[in-house]
Design a protein around this motif. Structure first.
Motif, PDB file in Angstrom:
ATOM      1  N   ARG A  82       0.834  -1.197   0.000  1.00 29.47           N
ATOM      2  CA  ARG A  82       0.000   0.000   0.000  1.00 29.47           C
ATOM      3  C   ARG A  82       0.869   1.247   0.000  1.00 29.47           C
ATOM      4  N   ASP A  83       0.481   2.194  -0.845  1.00 29.25           N
ATOM      5  CA  ASP A  83       1.131   3.498  -0.832  1.00 29.25           C
ATOM      6  C   ASP A  83       0.208   4.439  -0.061  1.00 29.25           C
ATOM      7  N   PRO A  84       0.619   4.842   1.169  1.00 27.23           N
ATOM      8  CA  PRO A  84      -0.292   5.622   2.022  1.00 27.23           C
ATOM      9  C   PRO A  84      -0.625   6.996   1.427  1.00 27.23           C
ATOM     10  N   ASN A  85       0.180   7.437   0.459  1.00 27.67           N
ATOM     11  CA  ASN A  85      -0.066   8.766  -0.127  1.00 27.67           C
ATOM     12  C   ASN A  85      -0.817   8.718  -1.448  1.00 27.67           C
ATOM     13  N   ARG A  86      -1.289   7.524  -1.822  1.00 24.63           N
ATOM     14  CA  ARG A  86      -1.884   7.397  -3.155  1.00 24.63           C
ATOM     15  C   ARG A  86      -3.173   8.222  -3.262  1.00 24.63           C
ATOM     16  N   LYS A  87      -3.292   8.965  -4.382  1.00 18.59           N
ATOM     17  CA  LYS A  87      -4.475   9.794  -4.628  1.00 18.59           C
ATOM     18  C   LYS A  87      -5.199   9.299  -5.879  1.00 18.59           C
ATOM     19  N   LYS A  96      -8.185  13.535  -4.911  1.00 21.05           N
ATOM     20  CA  LYS A  96      -8.665  13.188  -3.558  1.00 21.05           C
ATOM     21  C   LYS A  96      -8.057  11.856  -3.112  1.00 21.05           C
ATOM     22  N   ASP A  97      -8.242  11.521  -1.825  1.00 13.50           N
ATOM     23  CA  ASP A  97      -7.711  10.239  -1.323  1.00 13.50           C
ATOM     24  C   ASP A  97      -8.391   9.059  -2.012  1.00 13.50           C
ATOM     25  N   VAL A  98      -7.612   8.014  -2.244  1.00 16.49           N
ATOM     26  CA  VAL A  98      -8.228   6.791  -2.796  1.00 16.49           C
ATOM     27  C   VAL A  98      -9.095   6.132  -1.720  1.00 16.49           C
ATOM     28  N   TRP A  99      -9.942   5.197  -2.160  1.00 14.66           N
ATOM     29  CA  TRP A  99     -10.902   4.553  -1.234  1.00 14.66           C
ATOM     30  C   TRP A  99     -10.342   3.246  -0.705  1.00 14.66           C
ATOM     31  N   GLN A 100     -10.415   3.074   0.618  1.00 14.08           N
ATOM     32  CA  GLN A 100     -10.032   1.791   1.206  1.00 14.08           C
ATOM     33  C   GLN A 100     -11.252   0.888   1.368  1.00 14.08           C
ATOM     34  N   PHE A 227     -10.484   2.504  -6.057  1.00  9.03           N
ATOM     35  CA  PHE A 227     -10.698   1.490  -5.013  1.00  9.03           C
ATOM     36  C   PHE A 227      -9.350   0.794  -4.818  1.00  9.03           C
ATOM     37  N   ASP A 228      -8.660   1.241  -3.784  1.00  3.56           N
ATOM     38  CA  ASP A 228      -7.245   0.885  -3.611  1.00  3.56           C
ATOM     39  C   ASP A 228      -6.984  -0.626  -3.513  1.00  3.56           C
ATOM     40  N   PRO A 229      -7.791  -1.393  -2.770  1.00  8.89           N
ATOM     41  CA  PRO A 229      -7.516  -2.845  -2.724  1.00  8.89           C
ATOM     42  C   PRO A 229      -7.571  -3.485  -4.115  1.00  8.89           C
ATOM     43  N   LEU A 230      -8.464  -3.012  -4.974  1.00  5.18           N
ATOM     44  CA  LEU A 230      -8.541  -3.530  -6.336  1.00  5.18           C
ATOM     45  C   LEU A 230      -7.282  -3.144  -7.122  1.00  5.18           C
ATOM     46  N   ALA A 313     -15.276   8.861 -15.249  1.00  4.62           N
ATOM     47  CA  ALA A 313     -15.699  10.037 -14.466  1.00  4.62           C
ATOM     48  C   ALA A 313     -15.654   9.725 -12.975  1.00  4.62           C
ATOM     49  N   ASN A 314     -16.102   8.511 -12.603  1.00  8.03           N
ATOM     50  CA  ASN A 314     -16.202   8.160 -11.182  1.00  8.03           C
ATOM     51  C   ASN A 314     -14.919   7.578 -10.599  1.00  8.03           C
ATOM     52  N   GLY A 315     -13.873   7.495 -11.412  1.00  4.51           N
ATOM     53  CA  GLY A 315     -12.591   7.022 -10.878  1.00  4.51           C
ATOM     54  C   GLY A 315     -12.546   5.520 -10.666  1.00  4.51           C
ATOM     55  N   ILE A 316     -13.425   4.793 -11.344  1.00  5.45           N
ATOM     56  CA  ILE A 316     -13.503   3.347 -11.114  1.00  5.45           C
ATOM     57  C   ILE A 316     -12.500   2.582 -11.977  1.00  5.45           C
ATOM     58  N   LYS A 317     -12.406   2.979 -13.249  1.00  6.72           N
ATOM     59  CA  LYS A 317     -11.530   2.283 -14.185  1.00  6.72           C
ATOM     60  C   LYS A 317     -10.863   3.339 -15.060  1.00  6.72           C
ATOM     61  N   GLY A 318      -9.522   3.366 -15.053  1.00  5.04           N
ATOM     62  CA  GLY A 318      -8.812   4.416 -15.790  1.00  5.04           C
ATOM     63  C   GLY A 318      -8.280   3.933 -17.120  1.00  5.04           C
ATOM     64  N   ARG A 319      -7.398   4.740 -17.682  1.00  3.32           N
ATOM     65  CA  ARG A 319      -6.694   4.311 -18.890  1.00  3.32           C
ATOM     66  C   ARG A 319      -5.430   3.575 -18.464  1.00  3.32           C
ATOM     67  N   PRO A 320      -4.975   2.588 -19.268  1.00  2.00           N
ATOM     68  CA  PRO A 320      -3.709   1.939 -18.931  1.00  2.00           C
ATOM     69  C   PRO A 320      -2.608   3.007 -18.860  1.00  2.00           C
ATOM     70  N   ASP A 321      -1.758   2.925 -17.865  1.00  2.00           N
ATOM     71  CA  ASP A 321      -0.673   3.894 -17.683  1.00  2.00           C
ATOM     72  C   ASP A 321      -1.198   5.339 -17.674  1.00  2.00           C
ATOM     73  N   GLU A 322      -2.194   5.577 -16.848  1.00  4.34           N
ATOM     74  CA  GLU A 322      -2.830   6.892 -16.778  1.00  4.34           C
ATOM     75  C   GLU A 322      -1.800   8.023 -16.591  1.00  4.34           C
ATOM     76  N   ALA A 323      -0.706   7.743 -15.876  1.00  5.14           N
ATOM     77  CA  ALA A 323       0.287   8.782 -15.580  1.00  5.14           C
ATOM     78  C   ALA A 323       0.906   9.380 -16.841  1.00  5.14           C
ATOM     79  N   GLN A 324       0.863   8.630 -17.954  1.00  7.61           N
ATOM     80  CA  GLN A 324       1.489   9.150 -19.169  1.00  7.61           C
ATOM     81  C   GLN A 324       0.668  10.269 -19.826  1.00  7.61           C
ATOM     82  N   TYR A 325      -0.587  10.431 -19.411  1.00  7.33           N
ATOM     83  CA  TYR A 325      -1.425  11.478 -20.008  1.00  7.33           C
ATOM     84  C   TYR A 325      -1.231  12.787 -19.253  1.00  7.33           C
TER      85      TYR A 325
END
Ligand SMILES: [Fe+2]
Ligand SMILES: [Fe+2]
Length: 474
Positions: A82-87, A96-100, A227-230, A313-325
């Motif tokens: 777990r990354d405690p700082n994950r947003k 915002k904070d991810v969901w546990q 959903f962080d556990p996922l 929109a709801n943050g449930i499923k992103g794009r692969p490698d979202e950080a590259q966008y």
């Protein structure tokens, strides 16, 4: 957190501190083993297989290797740390904070996504259950079983989430994951591709190259989930999935290599002549590739999708490698989608970017598929032949999306239904192709020996030599 192998269920989620969850999973465990014995690889349950087992979740050095009987494989629950700082990395809740825990309003959607992913894992084991009888070598037999036990572990991963976060209906869904069966008339697996039997090894290599790679991109999208556990579950699954695609890529590469050896030997690329020598001619490889690529493309879903837009929109499923966008909201952007114009041509539709997320993921997948093609074509060119393998157009033979029901040739040019039927035998595996490939499927179980239609691998598993007893047959 380290993996605790003292527990009945190996895990790195401190399962012992949650008695209710532990008991629920201990109740599911014998059901899983019953399923494995009944629906897993047939007849090899007493053989010792040289398998890797996860010992930690670090990117490096997470595996140990040793001979184990498959029913004694230590399936368990492993999440990336777990990354405690994950947003939240995308969508309307960005930053915002991810969901546990599962937010109530997203509960049914998340459950559905987890169930759909989870269903593919045991499905593929069921599809491949007879392949062990025709393995081209002990090395390949071992790789098949490694893939199978890991798909079993992926099922565990999804079942953990269902039990741990979705209460009673999660437990019911977990039971259903063992109740549906690939190809069953009454209770089939959820996705079409996962109900097709895989009865020859060329199909197995195509499946692990193309369909497991779809899995990789689904997992990459879910690894971005708020959903962080996922997300953490999928991050670790991706490290296991990499081996499955290695099996596919090297498997197809070895088939091509063997075919080229034969072509050089006989000084001809004539498919019939190649077959007389017991190898698989390259046009047949291309037809299998066309089949599995097009069927795997459908797994990404519709190219214009309001579900995909709301997942994003709801943050449930992103794009692969979202950080590259650069833009993680994707609110104002559009996507230019090519669709049939209904008159035999192609039109362009401008979609809100969020609605095009399935297509964005599919295109990333297509680029990833190209890598192996380029590599195989290099070997073909080096051997002095002018043939090149190609991915068909994403419009070709689609059952889902804008191009479903519009026949095209492999280049993606719209054609009539008659022209498609006329071209079919050239583009897709025929009964004769399948019967020929099936005729090659004779088991080879001598240490270090390979079937005549496939070249040996460049190296063995975990620095073992290729001639090694990867499976001690019982
Ligand atoms: Fe998997
Ligand atoms: Fe896989």
């Amino acid at each position: 957190m380290a993996i605790d192998y003292q527990e009945r269920i190996p895990n790195n989620v401190d399962l012992g501190s949650n008695r209710t969850l532990q008991r629920a999973l201990e109740h599911w465990q014998p059901e899983f083993l019953k399923w494995w014995q009944g629906m897993g690889p047939t007849d090899f349950q007493a053989s010792d297989v040289y398998l890797r087992t996860a010992t930690s979740v670090d990117a490096k050095g997470w595996a140990t290797y040793g001979h184990v009987r498959m029913p004694e494989y230590r399936w368990g629950i492993f999440l990336a740390d777990r990354d405690p700082n994950r947003k939240i990395g995308f969508g309307d809740e960005f930053g915002k904070d991810v969901w546990q825990q599962v937010p109530g309003e997203h509960r049914s959607v998340l459950r559905r996504l987890i169930v759909t992913q989870g269903d593919t894992e045991p499905a593929s084991v069921e599809q491949q259950r007879l392949l062990g009888h025709t393995a081209p070598s002990l090395y390949d037999l071992r790789n098949l079983f490694q893939v199978n036990v890991e798909e079993g572990r992926h099922l565990w991963a999804m079942v953990y989430l269902l039990h741990g976060y979705f209460g009673r209906d999660g437990r019911e869904e977990a039971e259903q994951l063992l109740g549906r069966h690939s190809g069953s008339i009454d209770n089939p697996r959820i996705l079409g591709t996962f109900n097709e039997p895989i009865s020859d090894w060329l199909s197995f290599f195509m499946f692990t190259y193309f369909t497991d790679r779809d899995g990789k991109f689904q997992l990459k999208s879910l690894a971005e989930s708020s959903f962080d556990p996922l997300a953490r579950t999928c991050q670790f699954m991706l490290t296991e999935e990499a081996h499955h695609m290695f099996v596919g890529e090297t498997g197809i590469g070895r088939v091509v290599k063997r075919t080229l050896e034969v072509m050089q030997e006989i000084g001809s690329d004539d498919p019939e002549a190649v077959r007389k020598m017991g190898a698989i001619d390259l046009p047949t490889v291309q037809r299998y590739l066309n089949f599995w690529f097009s069927s795997s493309l459908d797994l990404f879903g519709a190219d214009s999708s309001s579900n995909a837009a709301s997942y994003f929109a709801n943050g449930i499923k992103g794009r692969p490698d979202e950080a590259q966008y650069e833009d993680h909201l994707a609110e104002a952007q559009t996507y230019e989608l090519e669709i049939p114009d209904g008159k035999g041509g192609v039109a362009v539709e401008s979609l809100p970017m969020r609605n095009a997320m399935n297509e964005v993921t599919r295109q990333a997948y297509v680029r990833d598929c190209e890598v192996g093609i380029t590599r195989w074509n290099r070997t073909i060119a080096k051997a002095g032949f002018s043939f090149s393998l190609q991915l068909p157009s994403t419009r070709f033979r689609r059952s889902i999306g804008s191009w479903a029901g519009t026949p095209t040739d492999p280049a993606g040019t719209p054609i009539s239904a008659e022209a498609f039927e006329a071209g079919r035998a050239q583009w897709l595996p025929t009964e004769t192709d399948r019967a020929y490939v099936q005729s090659l499927m004779q088991p080879v179980t001598e240490i270090g020996k390979m079937a005549g239609w496939i070249a040996p691998p460049d190296r063995g598993i975990n620095s073992q030599p290729v001639p090694y007893e990867y499976v001690r047959l019982a």
